[in-house]
Each structure stands twice: as structure tokens, then as C-alpha cells.
Design an enzyme around this catalytic site. Structure first.
Site, PDB file in Angstrom:
ATOM      1  CB  SER A 261      -0.909   0.045   1.243  1.00  0.00           C
ATOM      2  OG  SER A 261      -1.699  -1.106   1.361  1.00  0.00           O
ATOM      3  CG  ASP A 333       7.012 -12.416  12.915  1.00  0.00           C
ATOM      4  OD1 ASP A 333       5.997 -13.130  12.796  1.00  0.00           O
ATOM      5  OD2 ASP A 333       8.167 -12.880  12.954  1.00  0.00           O
ATOM      6  CG  ASP A 336       6.377 -17.021  16.417  1.00  0.00           C
ATOM      7  OD1 ASP A 336       7.205 -16.769  15.516  1.00  0.00           O
ATOM      8  OD2 ASP A 336       6.165 -16.266  17.381  1.00  0.00           O
TER       9      ASP A 336
END
Length: 778
Positions: A261, A333, A336
Site C-alpha cells: 500500500s 510479525d 509463529d
């Protein structure tokens, strides 16, 4: 048991009937369409303008959200019904037993927590907002029961009736969000880590900030199965239809580009009008209908206009008459992969030295033509189990932020939609969860800013770049507070811009993998040089197709004087390039089609030993750029090696282009990027597909041709001067006037006005709808 049911139409008869039931063009003129609906407190007026944007005028915000649900069902019912079914795991109910596995996968990743905690996480009013939105959708479905001739044709073709919504349906569905992190862990583990070649990882991926990862203690990276994320991928995949009558629905291939974006905000001191400008063009896969829907909601409590997810109430990108806001991905992030050692029964996993049983939650899946099936959903303390390797006594689970309250993608906009100041806005952003976003802000007081937000895990003892043992050594210790995120308020540069690049100020608390900064660098270059910026110039910047990487490479190569005549001819040809990736450009064809990849591979051949060349594909372009800029530090032969590889790769590219397109380079032509909008049922109903167009540019410029379906530029404080695009059109109903009416505008960058004032809206109203409470006889 759901109350969805068949319509009694099958096979060819359904196709013939649907062909005659396309919804006609929406009526134009001043006539008012009146609908009596259950659940509305007061009459609501909906003015649909000539570009298909609904302007909803209500006497309360509750009725505004109700009308928003009713109206989005009018325009996008099949889209939101499929979105809901896919997310809740209810595809089998209407499409049969082939979809049981996809439904089970989706249910694994549904929000399983307490709904009181969920609603509270978004702030005051969130539950009421979702409740009224769902009630509006249901009211339209009620109307369809009495008016079956108006049922969108997709339902007739597929022979089912849309189901009604519960308020929690919109927020328990998490799997449409752009959550990231886990796929890279698996590819890195199975690739370089398993081969013992993590020393090559910095060439494959430039981590930002600079970082060297290592295999977590206790992990055998070679033990990670190839199919460990199949369930996760199935849960997060979209769906489309094919002409195979036995199996009309298949998992859709993932897009081959990285969603991104652009957004920016320019201060009043740097604009021609003395008012701030805010621009946003979020990049996601093109779909038919568009992934976003533009709506205007007006009541005494709020007056917001902009784009949002069709299946959610409110808007996430737009303005409220005081403040404007726009988003891009901030690459937190958020997931996991955990690896567990199992006991001999494969029913318990080792955690902190003790065997812990899996949590098993049975779920009943209704299957069309097959009754009800019961399937077990299996969880560890970290999250859903995606695979059990019984032979090797291992299990694998994905931990994501989705398990936390308040993490419904984009629903966090419910907190900032009505912000009136920077403090209001940043307070709301403290509750924003997923996906991680860069938000830019501007208001009528002249303030501008940038505030990212997201649910960023605090990892203890590991970096999130590789899977970790699930034995208790590698845990999350809560989440980062908003005070830990970077931000800008009235920056001295007079503007702030983001394009998914690393902008966390050398801080590793959020993640290491970010987008190439090439778009951001070009945006900064244009805005920094402009002290009287305009709305039209922001629109032009959203369509900018200049590739600054090509310009830099030619800055290095252009001064060289090759002795070889073919190389000299190629270099002289490229010296005439303006670096704009126009459709038809012969220079863009040579660079994009032939030279760019060869440069990357030539640098790779210099930096990687011959035996290791096949370990991964291209180098990270940030590594290539560093090597070309500082050849003495990267190449044994220094600048001479750099110059030779540039010229050799150019010669190879030039001769390859001649072989493919003829000897005369003036006759070559860059094709650009093909952008199309196929309906999910296009294999069955080809007339519903929208012809593709060729667009200039690439991923290396702000236009990012294959990405932005929605664009807006806001003139803060003179809102009627604001402009927008949304391709292919506002309506998802084949045959509607607004089904594909914005394609030509989008492909020629001909924005339409994003009207806000009552007078302007009235002048451009095409369709008038009045919703009246069923008890109201007025």
C-alpha cells in the site's frame, strides 16, 4: 442447524433461469424506492450518487449502521455471504462434502474466546455497531424472502438462499487478515537452515534492522514437513468456482505479488491551498467485486465517508468531517510455528518437562446432502494444531495473535472513525490489533501525523524467524504497548509517507521482514520537492510509473564506454530512457523483461560460491543495490567487477530481447501488467467476467499496477474537492449499472468526486431509497 436451504434449481435449468434474471440497471431519476423493514427505529434515506456511492442519512448512529448492513446486502450480498461462510467454516452446508476439510480448517482459526472480552477490546459501542449492522443485513434477507425475484443471480445458480447473520459473525472471522510471519519460518527452516547454510540468509533476505538469525536450541529444521501449513493455508485461502459440476468450488491460488500500500499526508504549509492533503491507495489482490466498498454514514453522532471491508460495519479509510485517516501494512510479525515432542500415544505433548494433553473441541459441520459430520479441532496452549506426525511423534501448531480478544482484522477502525483530534486518534490506535498498520492522519485544525499500531508479540529468547520447540522455552510475554511504536506528529519535513517499508527506527521489536522501500523513496522524492502540492498532484503520484532503481543503475552504467559494439548499442539505447514504465515503451521492455533479472543473477554469481547458487533464487534487491553502490566492499575486483557485470548483463539482455522481439529495439513494446476482474462464477457465466486491461508500471513504482483497486485523495476541510476510485464498480450484482462502470475511470486515472456536503450529493444523486420502520405508516 442453519436455516440455509436449497432453492430447488439445478443444472442447466438453473443456468437458463439465471440468465434471464440479471438485475436490471438501477433506476435513474427522482423517484423514491420505499422499503418497510423490521428493526429500524426511524426512517433512513439513502442517496446513491452517479458513481454508486451510497450516502446514508439517519436520525441515529444505530439506524445508520443498520442501514449500512441493509445497503451492503443490496449491493454485495453474494460477496459477504461467501466471505462469512468461508470464514466461519460453513461452505459444506451449501456446497457439499468436498468442503468439509476447508470448513474444519477455518474453524480451527476462528476466535474461540469470550465474546464479552472481545467486544470490550474494541471500545465503547462496538457490539451495538455490529449488532445493528447484522440486523440490517438480515432485514434485507427478510425482504428477499418476500421478493425472491430480486435474489442475486449467484444464489440461483448455486441453488441456495443466503443465511442470516449474528453480530459476532463479523468479528470471529479472522482469516481474511494479512497476518504474517509463519510462512517464512517454514521456508527458511526447510531451505537454508536444514542445509546448514544460514550464512547465505543475509543475501536471500535483507533483515531490517540488520540481524543474524540462528537455529533455536532444540529445533531440527529438517524435521519440518512440507505440508505443515496446508491446513493454515486452506483456512486463509479464498474460494472461486469452476465449471466442474461435481466440484464447483476450489481453493483459489494465492496472488503472485506481495500485497502492499501507499499513503501520505502533506501539511498545510506544503500545499497550494493551505489545507492538508491525505492520500491512500491500499494494494491488495484485484477481485470482482472489489475488496472494498465506499459508504457515507451520516447521523447526529457521526458523519463519516470512505472505504471499508464489505462485511464489516463502519469504514477504515476516509474522513469524518474533522479528521482524515488512511492505512498501509506495518509489517508486525504476528505468528509463529511451534514444534512439539509427543508421547507414545500421540495424545500428549511435552511442555516444561511434563506431558500435557491436547485440548480437543468437537465441532459439527452441516454437509449438504450428507447430514452432519462431527470433527475434532485440536489445540495446544499455543494455538491450533495443523499437523500431527504420528510416526515421528511430533505435532505442529500455529500461534497467531488471532486468539486474542479484539483482533478481528480492520474492525479496530470502530475506535477511530469518529476521532476529532490527534489525541483521540492515537488513543483509538492503542486498541488497534490486526493487521499491523501505518495510519496517517490529518485534520481541519492543520495537524498531521503518522501512527502505526498492531498486536506485536514480545518474544522471549527467539526472533520469530524460524519455528521453535513448543516445550516452554520460547514464549510470548504479552504485547507491545502503543508507546513502544514509532510515530510522527507535525513532522518538520511537512509530510509523512509510508509504503510498507522498514520505518521502525532500527527497532527489532516488531519484525525483520519489510517491503522494498523503492515506492516510499519515490514518494518522498516527489513530496520533498513540492511546496505547493495539490489534490491532482497526489492523484498523479498515486499513478507514478517512474522506476528509481532503473535510474540509479543507469547512473552507474551510463558513464561507461564499452568496446564491444553490441554492448555499446544497448547502452546508447538505454541512455534515451526516461525511466517511466509506459505500456509500449521499448526501454521498459528491455529493463523489466530482460536486464533487471540478469543484473540480480550476475551479482549473485559474484557473491555466492558456484556450489551454492541453487540454494535460493534471486538476491534481495537491497543486497544488490548495496553491492552496486559500494563495489569495493562487496566484490573482489571492486568497481571494475561491478562495471563488467552491468555491461555483460546488459549485452545478454539486449541480445535476448532481439531474439524475442526483433533486431530493431525501437519496435519493442513493454506490455505492462494485465489486470482483470473475473467473477467467481465466471467459468459458468462468462458474461459476468470483466475484460482485463493492460496497465503501465510494475511493483517498482508508486502505481504498483497490479494492486490498488481503491484510491482516494482528500482535501482536508474542503471535503467535496476530495476524489476516489474503486474498481471494477461499487455493486457486485451482475447487470447492475455500477457493476463495472468504474473500470475505464480506474484504468485512465479519472477519479470521481468523493462528495460529502448535502447539496453536492443532491445534485449528483442517481437513486433514492427510503427505509421506513415496518410500524411506520408515514
Amino acid at each position: 442447524m442453519s436455516r440455509s436451504r436449497r432453492l430447488g434449481l439445478v443444472g442447466a435449468a438453473a443456468l437458463l433461469l439465471v440468465a434471464g434474471l440479471l438485475v436490471p440497471s438501477q433506476a435513474q431519476g427522482t423517484g423514491v424506492e420505499r422499503y418497510r423493514v423490521e428493526g429500524l427505529d426511524s426512517p433512513v434515506r439513502i442517496n446513491v450518487d452517479e458513481w454508486g456511492v451510497p450516502h446514508i442519512f439517519a436520525r441515529s448512529s444505530e439506524d445508520a449502521f443498520f442501514a449500512q448492513g441493509w445497503n451492503v446486502a443490496r449491493d454485495r450480498l453474494f460477496q459477504i455471504d461467501l466471505w462469512r461462510r468461508r470464514g466461519l467454516g460453513q461452505l459444506s452446508e451449501v456446497f457439499g462434502p468436498d468442503y468439509v476439510e476447508q470448513d474444519r480448517a477455518a474453524r480451527l482459526f476462528l476466535y474461540q474466546g469470550d465474546m464479552e472480552d472481545e467486544w470490550a477490546a474494541y471500545g465503547e459501542g462496538a457490539e451495538e455497531m455490529a449488532t445493528r449492522f447484522a440486523a440490517g443485513i438480515n432485514a434485507y434477507i427478510d425482504w428477499l424472502e418476500d421478493n425472491p425475484e430480486a435474489l442475486p443471480p449467484e444464489f440461483r445458480l448455486l441453488d441456495y438462499f443466503p443465511d442470516r447473520w449474528a453480530p459476532e459473525d463479523a468479528v470471529r472471522n479472522r482469516t481474511h487478515g494479512l497476518t504474517r510471519g509463519v510462512s517464512n519460518e517454514v521456508s527458511l527452516a526447510r531451505g537454508l537452515a536444514c542445509r546448514g547454510r544460514l550464512d547465505l540468509d543475509p543475501l536471500r533476505e535483507r533483515y531490517e534492522p540488520d540481524h543474524t538469525t540462528r537455529v533455536p536450541e532444540g529445533l531440527d529444521p529438517c524435521s519440518i514437513p512440507a505440508d505443515v501449513l496446508d491446513v493454515y493455508d486452506l483456512a486463509t485461502s479464498s474460494v472461486r468456482f469452476t465449471g466442474d459440476a461435481a466440484r464447483p468450488l476450489t481453493v483459489e491460488d494465492r496472488p503472485d505479488f506481495e500485497p502492499g500500500s501507499n499513503n501520505w499526508v502533506v501539511s498545510a504549509d506544503k500545499t497550494a491551498t493551505g489545507r492538508p492533503i491525505l492520500a491512500n491507495d491500499p494494494h491488495r489482490a484485484h477481485e470482482n467485486p472489489s475488496l472494498r466498498y465506499i459508504t457515507h454514514l451520516s447521523s447526529p453522532e457521526l458523519d463519516v465517508i470512505g472505504a471499508g471491508e464489505p462485511g464489516l460495519p463502519g469504514i477504515s479509510i476516509g474522513h469524518n468531517g474533522t479528521a482524515a485517516f488512511g492505512l498501509t501494512i506495518f509489517a508486525v510479525d504476528e505468528a509463529d510455528l511451534y514444534v512439539y515432542e509427543l508421547d507414545e500415544t500421540n495424545e500428549r505433548y511435552l511442555y516444561q518437562g511434563e506431558w500435557e494433553p491436547f485440548e480437543v473441541r468437537p465441532t459439527e459441520i452441516d454437509v449438504r446432502g450428507g447430514g452432519t459430520e462431527t470433527h475434532d479441532l485440536v489445540f495446544t496452549r499455543h494455538g491450533p494444531v495443523t499437523l500431527v506426525d504420528e510416526e515421528n511423534h511430533r505435532a505442529y501448531a500455529v500461534r497467531t495473535v488471532w486468539t486474542e480478544p479484539g483482533t478481528a482484522p480492520y474492525f479496530g477502525s470502530s475506535g477511530y472513525m469518529n476521532a476529532r483530534s490527534w489525541d483521540d486518534f492515537t488513543d483509538a490506535m492503542s486498541r488497534w490489533a490486526t493487521p499491523g498498520e501505518n495510519q496517517v492522519y490529518a485534520d481541519v485544525h492543520g495537524d498531521i501525523g503518522w501512527q502505526p499500531g498492531g498486536k506485536a508479540p514480545v518474544r522471549v529468547g527467539f526472533d520469530g524467524l524460524l519455528p521453535v520447540p513448543g516445550d516452554g522455552r520460547y514464549e510470548w510475554a504479552g504485547f507491545r504497548g502503543i508507546e513502544e511504536f514509532p510515530s510522527l506528529f507535525n513532522p518538520p519535513e511537512g509530510f509523512a509517507a509510508t509504503a510498507n517499508q522498514f520505518n521502525a527506527q532500527d527497532d527489532s521489536r516488531f519484525g525483520y521482514i519489510w517491503s522494498d522501500p523503492i515506492r516510499k523513496n519515490r514518494i518522498d522524492e516527489v513530496l520533498a520537492a513540492d511546496d505547493d502540492h495539490t489534490v491532482q498532484e497526489s492523484a498523479a503520484l498515486q499513478s507514478d510509473i517512474l522506476n528509481i532503481r532503473t535510474r540509479e543503475i543507469m547512473g552507474m552504467a551510463g558513464a561507461l564506454d564499452p568496446a564491444d559494439p553490441v554492448t555499446a548499442q544497448a547502452l546508447e539505447f538505454m541512455r534515451g530512457y526516461d525511466f517511466r514504465e509506459e505500456v509500449g515503451s521499448p526501454h521498459a521492455l528491455l529493463y523489466r523483461g530482460y536486464w533487471e533479472t540478469r543484473i540480480n543473477q550476475a551479482v549473485k554469481a559474484e557473491l555466492v560460491a558456484p556450489d551454492d547458487l541453487d540454494e535460493f533464487g534471486n538476491l534481495d534487491w537491497l543486497v544488490v543495490e548495496d553491492a552496486l553502490r559500494d563495489p569495493e566492499a562487496w566484490f573482489d575486483g571492486g568497481a571494475a567487477t561491478r562495471d563488467e557485470l552491468l555491461l555483460t548483463s546488459l549485452r545478454d539482455a539486449f541480445t535476448a530481447a532481439q531474439a524475442g522481439h526483433g533486431d530493431d529495439p525501437s519496435q519493442w513494446a513493454y506490455r505492462g501488467v494485465t489486470v482483470g476482474w473475473n467473477h467467481r462464477l465466471g467459468d459458468l457465466m462468462p458474461d459476468w467476467d470483466i475484460p482485463s486491461v493492460q496497465m503501465p508500471g510494475s511493483g517498482g513504482n508508486p502505481l504498483a499496477s497490479a494492486a490498488a483497486s481503491f484510491k482516494m485523495v482528500l482535501d482536508v476541510g474542503r471535503w467535496d474537492n476530495s476524489i476516489a476510485l474503486n474498481v471494477p464498480g461499487q455493486s457486485g450484482v451482475p447487470g447492475s449499472r455500477h457493476y463495472d462502470d468504474l473500470v475505464e475511470r480506474w484504468s485512465t486515472w479519472d477519479y470521481f468526486p468523493l462528495l460529502y456536503s448535502r447539496g453536492a450529493i443532491e445534485r449528483h444523486t442517481e437513486q433514492r431509497i427510503m427505509l421506513v420502520p415496518r410500524h411506520d405508516r408515514g
